[in-house]
Write a protein that holds these residues in place. Structure first.
Motif, short mmCIF file in Angstrom:
data_model
loop_
_atom_site.label_atom_id
_atom_site.label_comp_id
_atom_site.label_asym_id
_atom_site.label_seq_id
_atom_site.Cartn_x
_atom_site.Cartn_y
_atom_site.Cartn_z
N ALA A 1 47.95 67.10 -33.27
CA ALA A 1 47.67 66.67 -34.64
C ALA A 1 47.50 65.16 -34.69
O ALA A 1 46.58 64.64 -35.34
N GLU A 2 48.35 64.46 -33.99
CA GLU A 2 48.26 63.01 -33.97
C GLU A 2 46.97 62.57 -33.28
O GLU A 2 46.27 61.68 -33.77
N GLU A 3 46.63 63.19 -32.15
CA GLU A 3 45.41 62.83 -31.44
C GLU A 3 44.19 63.06 -32.31
O GLU A 3 43.28 62.23 -32.34
N ASP A 4 44.17 64.18 -33.02
CA ASP A 4 43.05 64.47 -33.91
C ASP A 4 42.94 63.42 -35.01
O ASP A 4 41.85 62.93 -35.31
N ALA A 5 44.07 63.07 -35.61
CA ALA A 5 44.07 62.08 -36.68
C ALA A 5 43.64 60.71 -36.14
O ALA A 5 42.85 60.02 -36.77
N LEU A 6 44.15 60.35 -34.98
CA LEU A 6 43.80 59.05 -34.40
C LEU A 6 42.33 59.01 -34.02
O LEU A 6 41.67 57.99 -34.20
N ALA A 7 41.82 60.09 -33.48
CA ALA A 7 40.41 60.12 -33.09
C ALA A 7 39.52 59.99 -34.32
O ALA A 7 38.50 59.32 -34.28
N GLN A 8 39.92 60.62 -35.42
CA GLN A 8 39.10 60.61 -36.62
C GLN A 8 39.22 59.29 -37.37
O GLN A 8 38.24 58.75 -37.85
N ARG B 1 54.26 67.16 -43.58
CA ARG B 1 53.27 68.19 -43.92
C ARG B 1 52.14 68.22 -42.87
O ARG B 1 51.70 69.30 -42.48
N ILE B 2 51.69 67.06 -42.39
CA ILE B 2 50.55 67.02 -41.46
C ILE B 2 51.00 67.16 -40.01
O ILE B 2 50.55 68.07 -39.31
N LEU B 3 51.85 66.26 -39.53
CA LEU B 3 52.25 66.31 -38.12
C LEU B 3 53.13 67.50 -37.79
O LEU B 3 52.95 68.14 -36.77
N ALA B 4 54.10 67.75 -38.65
CA ALA B 4 55.03 68.85 -38.38
C ALA B 4 54.49 70.19 -38.85
O ALA B 4 55.00 71.22 -38.47
N ASP B 5 53.46 70.15 -39.69
CA ASP B 5 52.86 71.38 -40.23
C ASP B 5 53.90 72.23 -40.96
O ASP B 5 53.94 73.45 -40.82
N LEU B 6 54.74 71.55 -41.76
CA LEU B 6 55.78 72.25 -42.52
C LEU B 6 55.30 72.57 -43.92
O LEU B 6 54.46 71.86 -44.48
N THR B 7 55.85 73.60 -44.50
CA THR B 7 55.57 73.95 -45.89
C THR B 7 56.31 72.98 -46.80
O THR B 7 57.23 72.27 -46.37
#
Length: 196
Positions: free
Chosen positions: A112-119, A143-149
């Motif tokens: 998730a972090e790699e995707d966010a950093l790349a974008q 919510r984003i990195l941990a993908d928690l509700t």
């Protein structure tokens, strides 16, 4: 979450029984996101805090029960507590070390972090995190990195669901006003699609 090919209950049972491969797998799956969460929250030594988190996780794993989502929520609850403890220690003993602007670029993170950093680029991610108050930043990152509700984030932070929703809403509004372009809606991408 688990990509080992075995159902989560089997991996969990093996880890609870002390199987090294299962511990290693859980660590590989969760550590990058935990470290990214801690780093983006300004922890001076995110890897150390992540290590402390996983020592607690593996120590308490025998008494854990739940599904994959519950495990993620439990791990991030421990990480969040370690972060709060770190903030308290730093308040008592101020540090003079400064974190360089290239801290995100020099340390790889999770998917998730790699995707966010790349974008967005690491400087933009740092800038986005820096403008948010700590509680709003925590909600957005969980919510984003941990993908928690929302409910899991509320549990991690010790807040009500309505408080977490309000923090999320204010955080996203701040990010939209600071980084959104006219006609552009921050949050329309896959990373933030479920956050409204």
């Amino acid at each position: 979450m688990l990509s080992v090919g075995l159902p989560f209950p089997q991996v969990l049972a093996a880890a609870q029984a002390g199987a090294g491969w299962a511990f290693e797998h859980l660590y590989r799956e969760l550590a990058p996101s935990v470290t990214g969460y801690l780093r983006l929250h300004g922890a001076l030594e995110p890897e150390d805090l992540a290590s402390e988190t996983f020592i607690s996780v593996f120590t308490g794993l025998a008494s854990f029960s739940g599904d994959e989502g519950a495990l993620r929520a439990w791990v991030f609850t421990i990480a969040h507590r370690r972060l709060v403890d770190d903030w308290r220690r730093r308040d008592r003993r101020p540090q003079h070390a400064e974190v360089g602007a290239d801290v995100l670029e020099s340390r790889p993170g999770g998917d998730a972090e790699e995707d966010a950093l790349a974008q967005l680029g690491s400087a933009t991610v740092q800038e986005m995190c820096a403008i948010l108050p700590a509680d709003q930043r925590a909600v957005i990152l969980l919510r984003i990195l941990a993908d928690l509700t929302v409910e899991q984030v509320a549990s991690v932070m010790g807040r009500s669901v309505s408080a977490v929703k309000a923090l999320q809403q204010r955080g996203l509004a701040t990010l939209r006003s600071e980084f959104g372009r006219p006609g552009d809606t921050l949050g329309a991408g896959p990373a933030m699609s479920g956050m409204r």
